[in-house]
Write an enzyme that holds these catalytic residues in place. Structure first.
Site, PDB file in Angstrom:
ATOM      1  N   SER A 137       0.833  -1.193   0.000  1.00 13.69           N
ATOM      2  CA  SER A 137       0.000   0.000   0.000  1.00 13.69           C
ATOM      3  C   SER A 137       0.873   1.249   0.000  1.00 13.69           C
ATOM      4  O   SER A 137       1.787   1.388   0.802  1.00 13.69           O
ATOM      5  CB  SER A 137      -0.905  -0.003   1.239  1.00 13.69           C
ATOM      6  N   GLY A 138       0.571   2.160  -0.928  1.00 18.62           N
ATOM      7  CA  GLY A 138       1.342   3.403  -1.027  1.00 18.62           C
ATOM      8  C   GLY A 138       2.497   3.332  -1.987  1.00 18.62           C
ATOM      9  O   GLY A 138       3.232   4.301  -2.154  1.00 18.62           O
ATOM     10  N   THR A 192      -2.119   1.883  -7.917  1.00 16.05           N
ATOM     11  CA  THR A 192      -3.312   2.456  -8.548  1.00 16.05           C
ATOM     12  C   THR A 192      -2.938   3.494  -9.594  1.00 16.05           C
ATOM     13  O   THR A 192      -3.512   3.526 -10.694  1.00 16.05           O
ATOM     14  CB  THR A 192      -4.229   3.092  -7.477  1.00 16.05           C
ATOM     15  N   ASN A 219      -0.971   5.717   2.903  1.00 16.78           N
ATOM     16  CA  ASN A 219      -1.349   6.148   1.557  1.00 16.78           C
ATOM     17  C   ASN A 219      -2.672   6.894   1.624  1.00 16.78           C
ATOM     18  O   ASN A 219      -3.616   6.427   2.247  1.00 16.78           O
ATOM     19  CB  ASN A 219      -1.461   4.911   0.658  1.00 16.78           C
ATOM     20  N   SER A 263      -5.429   4.635  -0.815  1.00 19.12           N
ATOM     21  CA  SER A 263      -5.081   3.213  -0.786  1.00 19.12           C
ATOM     22  C   SER A 263      -6.255   2.369  -1.286  1.00 19.12           C
ATOM     23  O   SER A 263      -7.388   2.524  -0.837  1.00 19.12           O
ATOM     24  CB  SER A 263      -4.717   2.799   0.638  1.00 19.12           C
ATOM     25  N   SER A 264      -5.976   1.466  -2.232  1.00 19.11           N
ATOM     26  CA  SER A 264      -7.003   0.543  -2.719  1.00 19.11           C
ATOM     27  C   SER A 264      -7.247  -0.508  -1.645  1.00 19.11           C
ATOM     28  O   SER A 264      -6.328  -1.233  -1.271  1.00 19.11           O
ATOM     29  CB  SER A 264      -6.550  -0.136  -4.015  1.00 19.11           C
ATOM     30  N   GLY A 302      -0.525  -5.550  -2.135  1.00 16.10           N
ATOM     31  CA  GLY A 302       0.774  -6.176  -1.977  1.00 16.10           C
ATOM     32  C   GLY A 302       0.889  -6.867  -0.627  1.00 16.10           C
ATOM     33  O   GLY A 302      -0.042  -6.853   0.189  1.00 16.10           O
ATOM     34  N   GLU A 333       1.500  -7.586   3.075  1.00 18.08           N
ATOM     35  CA  GLU A 333       1.268  -6.688   4.205  1.00 18.08           C
ATOM     36  C   GLU A 333       1.759  -7.324   5.502  1.00 18.08           C
ATOM     37  O   GLU A 333       1.441  -8.483   5.803  1.00 18.08           O
ATOM     38  CB  GLU A 333      -0.227  -6.342   4.336  1.00 18.08           C
TER      39      GLU A 333
END
Length: 987
Positions: free
Chosen positions: A104-105, A109, A156, A159-160, A386, A388
């Protein structure tokens, strides 16, 4: 290989590192980040580092640079991988996919949006309206999905919180004609809970801050996010996100995609319902559970288009079927709160899935027949969470990391498979490559009967009260001997693990500790059937369609619903099968730091990501055999200038033979292998040496081409100038000849004309002949004047010269110059006939005495002295003297002035005929001509003209005299005569 960049930017392709080690990999990655090079390659994999700043590398000019190019022809870029996938799809008719991964970040995206932007920009060159509509809807769908599926986290701002796989369908011409979106594991727990510093999904804040007042009033919503329990944590955060502008953008995007006004309003009603659900409070009156703020029940009934009493019953009671009997079992306070939160999560998840489904209904390919339209090819874009590792890792992180294990396994398998297939195709011997096979971890999670998911599902199916601790005990029993699993019970000395709570899995990316708290509930994902019936019975058709299972009667026996783990495992298996059927391309995203700084590169942070993304493993796989390979035509196109045998074109039997000759000439034949269509180069040093030689030759070629081109341009300019000069000269000759012929034609018979051609109009001369025309006019004028005066007598010529002199001197100064009458000169005899004899005697005496040749002018005058006293006098001017006479005394001379003492004459412009004779001794003679017969006759012009003509003739005679006569006296007299002309003035 990537376009050769200066070594100051590091190696553009990690395959070309001198030594494959983590230290060298990290040093090269850091150098490129610090130099502003955020993209690198590992063969055909793009490594992207989030720059945390806007970069001007995504415009139309950049798109044109990468369009139709090979990967190694331009510096590393997302556009290069997008173009490679598009070319493979279009040229080879193969389905392709682009897998974007990272934590994330890291910029996943944004990467997917730039890839979509590039594909949209290079397709539909004919600008077909239907294709443009599809492209616009595909791009707009990103905006809608981000609003409902993305959230601000501590890592982020966008973040998705779901995985997304989008297939873009293309027709046989390579234009997009539709698409399909799959979503995976929405983080619905974020609806009811967020960690400190984070927000819920963007859609809630966009509604509260961006919706018009009238819409908020209809939804019973305040413009204050802190007023709602579910989102107040995020509502207190100051953020750069412009929710108000985003609300309008999302609403407009939904309209563009094709959502109806009723559907859009229902979406916002559901969001409002969730916000109000969070504020629903339960209390107890003995054993009875009550709703404390019952006003909210009516609001919920209004928003859900159902009866208030049905809402209240669903919140407080659960309908249970026991055989044929149906009873309502009241919830405890805890059960009511759990049901409320479960409903909020389920409604939002169902809303999100409905939005994805609605977008798919609109953008899917319709009425496409492969027999008519050709094969429908696909490019897939996977933007998925991704790996985590958090402080507290729960069920969601376990599923996400399992997903990454599956994708990493696929990644290594496909890369190895591609390598092996390529070697076999080209006839190159394949060498076995050792690599970490994480299939053992995938099996640990998904294996039937033994895997963690199987144990979890088994625990959820057990009758009676099953706890998370019991699930952990079951894991310890079945996985005690597994090398990649451990817990505190199995490792009593490991104090990083808590008893009856934690277990650790050794993933390919590192060790992760998971807390089993909530695993059972999250896996069951229980939603009471009462809620489903409540929503199915809504009078809102959109909401009703979201809950089709609500139509089942409570007494109907249904199959046990699949657990969340099983659903996710099945979706991952399906996804991997999809990806395995396509030709994959990869984008690996890296987050350089946790503070979103464009300058900071945290070594340990990035090192951890490089490890769990398996980037070094990828480099080793690519480097195990040959670091670089290119087709023979492409290799020749790039390096043919190095060898005299291949530049500019070779005459060898094939491109393969030409490449062999080139590499032998460079001394690299020991470091290469020759396949059927490609040349394989083992070490990076060979590539760098070839690039250096190429760069040196390119400079020389460029200089040579510049020289040739400049010479060509100079010769072209010279030929144009010479041609222009020849044309100009010919044109000028033509114009000159035409002008001369025209003058000759017009003046051909001028001698026979009455006015000798004075009425003939001169033709307009060309510019080059203007001075010539002036000279020609002067010649003509002199000839014309000569024809007029050639028959005149000497006396008439004298008079003509005098009149010309007058005209030249006094034209425009006086109205009457007396040019129309004959000039007699000696007027005393005519004006005074009674005293003419006396004047004749006196003039004869003066002629004998002063030796003058002729009388120039004589006239009666009135003399004005210095005392302004006037007296009648007579004026006689000869060719030697000027005489003032007294007519009363028989024209006795009163004053004699030699003409060489006269320095000038001044006259008045009026009718008084005043004349002033200026002398050297400043004793000027002032007279007025008078006594003219006829009266009023103007003689000023004649006086001035006669004197001018006389002096001109004297000067001319002086110039024609011999050199002997140029004595000092003559020179003095000449100067005096010349000075006379300068003193003719009109006062």
């Amino acid at each position: 290989m990537a376009e050769h960049e200066s070594l100051e930017f590091g190696k553009a392709d990690f395959v070309l590192l001198d030594n494959v080690s983590l230290e060298e990999f990290m040093a090269n990655l850091k150098l490129r980040f610090e130099k502003g090079r955020i993209y690198s390659y590992i063969g055909e994999v793009v490594v992207s580092v989030n720059p945390y700043r806007a970069m001007n590398i995504y415009g139309r000019d950049t798109i044109e640079q990468y369009k139709g190019r090979e990967l190694y022809e331009r510096p590393p870029h997302l556009f290069a991988i997008a173009d490679a996938a598009y070319k493979a799809m279009k040229r080879r008719n193969k389905d392709t996919c682009i897998v974007i991964s990272g934590e994330s970040g890291a910029g996943k995206t944004e990467a997917s949006k730039y890839i979509m932007q590039y594909i949209a920009a290079i397709t539909n060159p004919s600008q077909r309206a239907e294709v443009e509509r599809v492209k616009n809807m595909l791009l707009k769908s990103n905006c809608v999905l981000e609003a409902f599926g993305n959230a601000k986290t501590n890592r982020n701002d966008n973040s998705s919180r779901f995985g997304k796989y989008m297939d873009i369908n293309f027709d046989f011409k390579g234009d997009p004609i539709g698409g399909h979106i799959n979503n995976y594991l929405l983080e619905k727990s974020r609806v009811i809970f967020q960690q400190e510093g984070e927000r819920s999904f963007h859609s809630f804040y966009q509604l509260v801050k961006g919706a018009p007042d009238a819409q908020l009033k209809s939804l019973h919503i305040q413009r204050d996010p802190t007023a709602y329990t579910y989102i107040k944590v995020g509502g207190q955060i100051k953020s750069s996100i412009n929710d108000s502008a985003d609300f309008k953008a999302v609403t407009d995007a939904m309209k563009v995609i094709g959502f109806t006004a009723e559907e859009i309003q229902t979406v916002y009603k559901i969001l409002a319902t969730i916000l109000h659900l969070g504020n629903l409070k339960f209390g107890s009156d003995g054993d009875v559970t009550l709703i404390e703020n019952s006003k909210l029940v009516s609001i919920l009934g209004d928003l859900l288009s159902t009866k208030d009493e049905n809402v209240e019953k669903a919140m407080l009671y659960r309908t249970v079927a026991t055989g044929r009997d149906v009873i309502d079992k009241q919830h405890t306070h805890q059960e009511a709160s759990y049901g409320r939160d479960a409903l909020a999560k389920a409604i939002y998840e169902r809303l999100f899935c409905w939005i994805v489904g609605r977008i798919n209904d609109i953008i899917e390919v319709k009425s496409y027949d492969a027999r008519v339209h050709g094969k429908n090819t696909v490019i897939g874009v996977l933007d998925i969470y991704g790996f985590e590792i958090f402080q507290n890792n729960s069920f969601e992180q376990f599923c996400i990391n399992y997903c990454n294990e599956k994708l990493q396994q696929l990644f290594i398998q496909l890369v190895l498979k591609q390598e092996q297939e390529e070697y076999q195709r080209e006839g190159i011997p394949w060498k076995h490559i050792d690599y970490f096979n994480n299939q053992i971890i995938v099996d640990l999670v998904e294996q039937q009967h033994k895997g963690i998911f199987a144990v979890l599902d088994e625990a959820c199916m057990n009758v009676g009260k099953v706890t998370d601790e019991m699930f952990l005990q079951a894991l310890n029993g079945k996985l005690a001997k597994h090398a990649h699993y451990t817990s505190r019970k199995l490792s009593p000395t490991d104090k990083n693990l808590e008893f009856d709570r934690d277990f650790r899995i050794r993933h390919y990316a590192g060790d992760v500790v998971y807390s089993v708290v909530g695993f059972i509930d999250k896996n069951k994902d229980t939603l009471f059937q009462d809620f489903k019936r409540l929503l199915y019975n809504s009078s809102n058709p959109v909401l009703k369609a979201m809950w089709p299972e609500g139509k089942l009667s409570i007494t109907e026996v249904t199959k046990r619903p699949l657990t969340a783990a099983t659903l996710f495992k099945n979706s991952m298996i399906s996804l991997v099968e999809k990806l395995a059927s396509k030709e994959p391309y990869y984008v690996r995203c890296i987050k350089p730091n946790d503070v979103k700084s464009p300058l900071l590169f945290e070594h340990e942070r990035c090192k951890h990501q490089v490890e769990y993304l398996g980037l070094l493993e990828n480099v080793r796989v690519r480097r195990a055999g040959f670091a670089n390979r290119q087709t023979y035509p492409r290799f020749l196109q790039r390096y043919k200038m190095i060898s005299e045998f291949t530049w500019p074109n070779h005459d060898l039997p094939s491109d393969k033979e030409a490449v062999k000759r080139l590499l032998q000439g460079c001394g690299f034949e020991h470091d290469v292998a020759y396949g059927k269509t490609k040349v394989f180069i083992r070490t990076p040093r060979t590539i760098f040496s070839l690039e250096e030689q190429r760069a040196e030759m390119v400079k020389r070629i460029v200089l040579f081409l510049q020289k040739v081109w400049r010479g060509t341009l100079a010769r072209m300019r010279y030929r144009r100038m010479r041609a222009a000069l020849i044309i100009i000269r010919a044109y000028r000759r033509y114009k000159v000849k035409s002008y001369i012929r025209e003058v000759n034609r017009r003046f051909k018979n001028v001698r026979g004309m009455k006015d000798h051609g004075k009425h003939v109009k001169w033709p307009t001369p060309p510019k080059v002949l203007r001075k010539f025309e002036e000279a020609l006019r002067n010649i003509y004028n002199r000839w014309w004047a000569w024809t007029l005066i050639k028959n005149l007598s000497p006396e008439e010529m004298v008079q003509i010269r005098a009149k010309v002199a007058t005209l030249e001197c006094l034209k425009g100064q006086r109205a009457d110059l007396g040019l129309q009458r004959a000039w007699e000169g000696n007027y005393l005899k005519k004006d005074s006939p009674g005293t003419a004899s006396s004047f004749t005697l006196v003039s004869s005496d003066l002629q004998r005495k002063d030796k003058f040749m002729r009388v120039l002018f004589s006239c009666n005058v009135r003399k004005i002295n210095r005392f302004n006293k006037a007296e009648d006098r007579a004026l006689l001017i000869t060719d030697r003297h000027l005489y003032k006479m007294d007519p009363v005394k028989q024209y006795k001379p009163m004053k004699s002035i030699p003409l060489y003492n006269v320095t000038g004459v001044s006259i008045s412009p009026g009718k008084d005929q005043l004349v002033v004779f200026h002398t050297k001794d400043n004793r000027d003679l002032i007279v007025c001509l008078q006594g003219m017969v006829p009266a009023g006759d103007s003689r000023i012009g004649e006086l001035v003209g006669t004197l001018l003509s006389h002096f001109k003739r004297s000067v001319l005679n002086l110039y024609l005299s011999s050199a002997v006569l140029h004595s000092s006296l003559s020179t003095s007299h000449h100067r005096e005569d010349c000075s006379f002309f300068s003193r003719f003035t009109s006062t």
